[in-house]
Scaffold this active site. Structure first.
Site, short mmCIF file in Angstrom:
data_model
loop_
_atom_site.label_atom_id
_atom_site.label_comp_id
_atom_site.label_asym_id
_atom_site.label_seq_id
_atom_site.Cartn_x
_atom_site.Cartn_y
_atom_site.Cartn_z
N HIS A 127 18.33 20.19 -3.30
CA HIS A 127 19.32 21.05 -3.60
C HIS A 127 20.93 20.68 -3.66
O HIS A 127 21.17 19.85 -2.91
CB HIS A 127 19.06 22.27 -2.73
CG HIS A 127 19.27 22.07 -1.46
ND1 HIS A 127 18.96 23.12 -0.46
CD2 HIS A 127 19.38 21.11 -0.57
CE1 HIS A 127 18.94 22.68 0.67
NE2 HIS A 127 19.15 21.50 0.74
N ASN A 128 21.51 21.26 -4.72
CA ASN A 128 22.80 21.05 -4.81
C ASN A 128 23.38 19.52 -5.16
O ASN A 128 24.36 19.41 -5.12
CB ASN A 128 23.64 21.58 -3.55
CG ASN A 128 23.45 23.07 -3.08
OD1 ASN A 128 22.74 23.38 -2.63
ND2 ASN A 128 24.23 23.82 -4.06
#
Lengths: 336, 336, 336
Positions: free
Chosen positions: C247-248
């Site tokens: 994520h991210n």
């Protein structure tokens, strides 16, 4: 849908520093905060954003003492990281809940379900899902499209299976679990008896895989069934994407394993362990509770003492590994 | 359904020590053996269970000399590990066979099949399977739900495809293969021509992937198609979960690769090799027959001498690696 | 369908050495070239095949000076590797294009599509595909069978999704992308807040995943959605099979990552990087443009200087790693 900083502080038992009436409509990352956003600050690396952010509010630890003026309203809580989970849950609850299907799809369902299978109330089943015979699916589950569940499978309540999850026959999944897309539960363990001519004969894998309650399993992760008995993933375990749990492994409660990590056959991993990405445990050994294994490292022997941080291959004390690696690196500078 | 220890001994050409008339209803792991169970003892680590097990019978190697009295009936065989496979096959055959579908599902099949595709007798196809055009599927195969088979695919007899297997166009799978859930056969190889501006242009992958007979492929494993010609997984190969076989690779007959291992483009792996978990071979090299590669190790150069055991990155003789690693570890203790 | 060496040379701006009228019907690997084939020679390891090949034509770099006579017609181009892509595209275009479905399947489609979803002209959708609500699918896409697309997904034009691709809600995929079987876009990031009792509370993952244009994603690869904001795979990135993008993460334009490599949460990878198989980047760091990471290596700190080649764990200059490894290896030979 807006909420004031004061209302958020109340939810989180937090304290306000700044304007309590500022209005918040959405959470955002601290790098990208805009007016109307609430952001989170916990990792010291990001402290400079606290002073430059355009966000309306920032959630911080109570212990945080700003080195410079902060324009945003600060909401101070005991543990900003824990509070983030609570706050995001609140914002997520504002989003509309999943559809439960129209009349047409209830009359002519596009999934298939075998004889003797019972599905609990409030459970939604997407299109092109297959459920075998004699399964028991609990209440309020969400089974996204294109999932395959074989015979004699039991699933608890409030569990979510994302698209493309595969569950082999005879396996059990608990309540409040989240299984991400394309993970596989109960595939055959990798067991073969070497024959005299050097070839291999498959050893039937007659056991199953048991996923207890509150477990989250990442996309593409595989949990093999046991040869006999059960491969067990205990309560509260979190497995990231593309992990491998081999046959007859036990993963202790509340252990977290990062992406692409694995445990070979019959390994027994303790409770509250943390495994870094791409790390692994070899077969037929056990690992004490509260063991931390660095990324890309391999535990090759039973670890009896709990609470250690290990690194390298074979894994050793992480500080020692780093020290030894400094020497290793220095060797490149030496004359020959 | 019960069987006596004597009957089991006869099946396995074994010898009885203890009560030959004791009745067995199921196999079990030696740690969990109860009356009515037969257990297996081969790994010396588990010897203490032989003396404490409540199982009715234990399968042991003929060479095993117990150090203490054994309450269970022992069945002594030449190779307990080989015998386990035979015995579990027997117990598995007692379980009911898979359903072949009711009249309704035969009249209104919920799978799709393209023009020119022929499916052999006795093959069962689950719901929401798609089979493209001009495929040939052999006899007595089991194609579980939600499998996708593209155009011009050939599959032999008695092969099992578990839910979610994907086979791209033009690929071939042999007879008596087992492909586990969500494995992918024939996806494009990773081939790109660097352009002058630093971007990449896809090189069309025009070949296919060929899986020969008696191959087992684990859940989530990927076998890419060749750029030209074929990626080949030869007879009797066993690939565990989440392995990567790149384009134009050849895996020699009866080689076994543990989970998350891989072979990069155009690598040629010999016969009867054993690869540990998370290990890999770089591209465009070959590896001699009977090579053993330890977990998490990387072969970076062609290996010509067969029968070696390798470890490390780059992989070297495993004993040397361990010795060097002892020195590496000692360095952390030295003063600076 | 045949073409002469002369016509091929014209297409590629190449020069002929040998018979320009020799007729070519298919490409082949240089090891297997037969009359009627055109083969490619770029890797010096394969030079001996140039002299022994039975192929009718061989594509070579303009700079190549044969050490011995070459029987085949040589077509000399500036960059044989780039030319291969062009030539294979030509041969692939000769193969018949995908079917677009018969009348029956257009009248009674066997896929499902939610309200508010718009599919562009020329897009083909296979059986048992599910598309949620409020999606926008562009023109001339090919969506193979058994794909799942959740709500509010946007897909550009000319994109191909192979069987079993999963796209979670709110994600975006650009134009001219190729997503291989069983890859997963937008599954939840691995984020949990530790509770006082040692257990974990899920942090809702409210962001999405964005795949820009001209991206290719391998089979089984996972790209998680962001906690807030977006996980971004920029233009022209090529991800091989079984990679993990947490994520991210941001993957910079035109970066290529080989199989089983990964990037942990919030890592920021530059443009034009090359990652070897099974390598990884830890979380919350950034990696400069044009970084090359060797197979099975781990970047553990922010890399600011672009253009480096790194190896080891923690990753260091590759030449130094190799030198240090020689010392490591020598240690096994020393007396104790």
């Amino acid at each position: 849908m807006e909420i004031t900083a004061r209302e958020i502080a109340q939810k989180l038992n937090g304290e306000i520093a700044g304007d309590p009436e500022v209005r918040i409509s959405a959470p955002a990352r601290i790098e990208y905060g805009k007016p109307g956003n609430i952001c989170f600050f916990a990792n010291p690396k990001y402290e400079h954003y606290v002073y430059t952010s355009k966000a309306s509010a920032i959630l911080v630890n109570r212990s945080f003492v700003p080195a410079r003026p902060v324009a945003a309203t600060m909401i101070k809580v005991d543990d900003a990281y824990q509070a983030v989970a609570v706050l995001l849950e609140y914002f997520q609850s504002l989003k509309k809940s999943r559809r439960r299907g129209g009349l047409l799809s209830r009359l002519f369902p596009r999934y298939s379900k075998g004889r003797g299978t019972h599905v609990g109330k409030g459970t939604w089943i997407g299109d092109f899902v297959t459920i075998g015979r004699n399964c028991t699916i609990g209440r309020n589950c969400t089974i996204h499209p294109n999932v395959s569940i074989a015979d004699n499978v039991t699933i608890g309540d409030d569990t979510v299976l994302y698209a493309g999850v595969r569950i082999y026959s005879d396996c059990k999944v608990g309540s409040r679990c989240i299984l991400h897309s394309n993970c596989v539960i109960g595939s055959d363990g990798f067991g073969f008896a070497p024959q005299d001519d050097g070839s291999y004969r498959k050893i039937p894998q007659m056991g199953n895989a048991v996923i207890e309650d509150d477990v989250e399993i990442g996309a593409g992760t595989c949990v093999d069934r046991a040869t006999m008995g059960s491969t067990i993933v205990h309560n509260g375990v979190k497995l990231d994407n593309l992990c491998q749990i081999a046959h007859n492994v036990e993963v202790g409660a509340h252990t977290v394993m990062a992406a692409e990590s694995g445990a070979a056959g019959s390994a027994k991993i303790g409770e509250y362990c943390m495994f870094g990405g791409n790390s692994m445990v070899v077969g037929h050994i056990s690992v004490a509770d509260h063991t931390t294994l660095a990324a890309d490292s391999v535990i090759t022997k039973t670890i009896r003492k709990s609470g250690q941080t290990l690194m390298g291959y074979p894994a050793m004390d992480a500080d020692k590994y780093k020290k030894a690696y400094v020497r290793f690196r220095q060797a490149a500078e030496e004359k020959e």
